[in-house]
Design a protein around this motif. Structure first.
Motif, PDB file in Angstrom:
ATOM      1  N   VAL A 228       0.852  -1.186   0.000  1.00  0.00           N
ATOM      2  CA  VAL A 228       0.000   0.000   0.000  1.00  0.00           C
ATOM      3  C   VAL A 228       0.891   1.239   0.000  1.00  0.00           C
ATOM      4  O   VAL A 228       1.763   1.379   0.860  1.00  0.00           O
ATOM      5  CB  VAL A 228      -0.926   0.004   1.230  1.00  0.00           C
ATOM      6  CG1 VAL A 228      -1.844   1.226   1.203  1.00  0.00           C
ATOM      7  CG2 VAL A 228      -1.749  -1.287   1.298  1.00  0.00           C
ATOM      8  N   ALA A 229       0.669   2.117  -0.961  1.00  0.00           N
ATOM      9  CA  ALA A 229       1.431   3.362  -1.069  1.00  0.00           C
ATOM     10  C   ALA A 229       0.525   4.524  -0.673  1.00  0.00           C
ATOM     11  O   ALA A 229      -0.497   4.773  -1.325  1.00  0.00           O
ATOM     12  CB  ALA A 229       1.952   3.553  -2.491  1.00  0.00           C
ATOM     13  N   VAL A 230       0.877   5.218   0.397  1.00  0.00           N
ATOM     14  CA  VAL A 230       0.061   6.314   0.932  1.00  0.00           C
ATOM     15  C   VAL A 230       0.668   7.634   0.481  1.00  0.00           C
ATOM     16  O   VAL A 230       1.722   8.052   0.971  1.00  0.00           O
ATOM     17  CB  VAL A 230      -0.004   6.242   2.467  1.00  0.00           C
ATOM     18  CG1 VAL A 230      -0.782   7.434   3.024  1.00  0.00           C
ATOM     19  CG2 VAL A 230      -0.642   4.931   2.918  1.00  0.00           C
ATOM     20  N   SER A 231       0.001   8.291  -0.440  1.00  0.00           N
ATOM     21  CA  SER A 231       0.513   9.555  -0.979  1.00  0.00           C
ATOM     22  C   SER A 231       0.119  10.745  -0.120  1.00  0.00           C
ATOM     23  O   SER A 231       0.801  11.780  -0.132  1.00  0.00           O
ATOM     24  CB  SER A 231       0.022   9.765  -2.410  1.00  0.00           C
ATOM     25  OG  SER A 231      -1.395   9.738  -2.459  1.00  0.00           O
ATOM     26  N   GLU A 232      -0.993  10.628   0.626  1.00  0.00           N
ATOM     27  CA  GLU A 232      -1.460  11.738   1.462  1.00  0.00           C
ATOM     28  C   GLU A 232      -2.101  11.182   2.722  1.00  0.00           C
ATOM     29  O   GLU A 232      -2.946  10.283   2.658  1.00  0.00           O
ATOM     30  CB  GLU A 232      -2.463  12.595   0.689  1.00  0.00           C
ATOM     31  CG  GLU A 232      -2.859  13.865   1.391  1.00  0.00           C
ATOM     32  CD  GLU A 232      -3.698  14.770   0.498  1.00  0.00           C
ATOM     33  OE1 GLU A 232      -4.598  15.441   1.033  1.00  0.00           O
ATOM     34  OE2 GLU A 232      -3.462  14.792  -0.720  1.00  0.00           O
TER      35      GLU A 232
END
Length: 336
Positions: A228-232
């Motif tokens: 999971v890539a959390v950009s904000e």
């Protein structure tokens, strides 16, 4: 046969069918990424700039190997080292050296603007780790128990799971500050030292009072791995992570990885929430969002076989020691 007997050629409509021939020679029809067997699908990936690939051919234009990079992170200017496959009949030649050089000298993505190249190198042996370091890659993170051991073709340790080193080579200079959570700041800045110069700032901002967490994810069901890539980071951070953990357990995920955008000033507060939920350090993910990322991880339902993790570089060994200590600290803090 000498190295001069081979040359690298771009893939086009005339030779795209050779890609499938290379993979069939090496894997039969069992390679899990099925588009490599379909010329039109390979060409489609290249046209959409999701794949950059070259064929190695001999002096009679017969396929001898294949090498590729592709895009898998939120940053469209970041490439991941893909497949490097040699036709078995050419194993004793220098064609593998020609293919490997295409990674290190930028030939593969010539004409494409790039922030960098990363690879995920297995830890059940370290030949590829050695090659990466010699080619100028920097070890930045360690992803525990990422692959299913028995399904991995070259698992020489016999471990139930296989961990991976994330290594990186940077081609452009980052802009904007990298916010460092206090608990990891010193170690992260040391990991970044061999890369391009960066501006660091302490991540002391509280969690946002409004807005939703923005993310994208990749779920690898066969490997039981969820990235999971959390950009904000949003005001819903605690709910978001609780739902993520519940869903991971429902799916039977073993390796759960969160990469947080280190361009967010609230990353320090977000990390403390994660540590309270059992997440521990994974490492630095350079340029993951254009800005750097911080990898946090959990291993669910299995015991990590640390004795089977083979590491080459001093940095990778230091990473493992730091991760083990942080995992123990997180576990003790959670009262488990």
């Amino acid at each position: 046969m000498s190295e001069s007997s081979f040359r690298l050629v771009p893939i086009d409509e005339a030779n795209a069918g050779l890609v499938g021939e290379v993979f069939r020679a090496a894997y039969g029809d069992a390679f899990p990424v099925k588009y490599v067997y379909r010329p039109e699908a390979v060409l489609e990936e290249i046209r959409h700039n999701r794949l950059a690939a070259l064929l190695a051919v001999d002096e009679d234009n017969r396929a001898a190997g294949y090498v590729s990079v592709f895009k898998s992170s939120p940053n469209p200017r970041l490439w991941e080292a893909g497949n490097m496959v040699v036709v078995p009949a050419y194993k004793q030649t220098d064609v593998s050296m020609l293919l490997a050089a295409a990674y290190t000298d930028g030939t593969l993505f010539a004409g494409n603007a790039s922030d960098g190249l990363f690879g995920e190198v297995v830890c059940c042996h370290y030949f590829t780790q050695v090659s990466g370091i010699k080619a100028g890659q920097v070890d930045c993170a360690l992803e525990l128990d990422q692959l299913d051991g028995p399904s991995f073709k070259d698992n020489r340790t016999g471990s139930a799971r296989v961990s991976c080193v994330l290594n990186f080579k940077e081609y452009s200079r980052p802009t904007g500050p990298v916010y460092l959570p206090p608990v990891y700041g010193d170690f992260l800045s040391r990991l970044a030292q061999p890369l391009q110069p960066r501006t660091f700032a302490p991540a002391t901002a509280p969690l946002p009072q409004d807005g939703l967490t923005r993310h994208e994810d990749r779920y690898y069901e066969a490997a039981q791995t969820w990235k999971v890539a959390v950009s904000e980071i949003g005001a819903d951070w605690a709910r978001f992570t609780a739902k993520l953990l519940a869903e991971a357990k429902r799916r039977g995920v073993v390796s759960l990885q969160l990469t947080l955008n280190a361009g967010c000033p609230a990353i320090g507060a977000a990390v403390e929430e994660l540590r309270a939920s059992g997440f521990f350090f994974g490492g630095l993910a350079p340029r993951w969002f254009g800005s750097d990322g911080l990898l946090m991880q959990q291993v669910l339902g299995v015991e990590t076989e640390y004795e089977h993790i083979r590491l080459y570089s001093p940095t990778a060994k230091e990473l493992l020691a730091f991760i083990r200590a942080d995992r123990a600290s997180v576990t003790a803090g959670a009262g488990n």
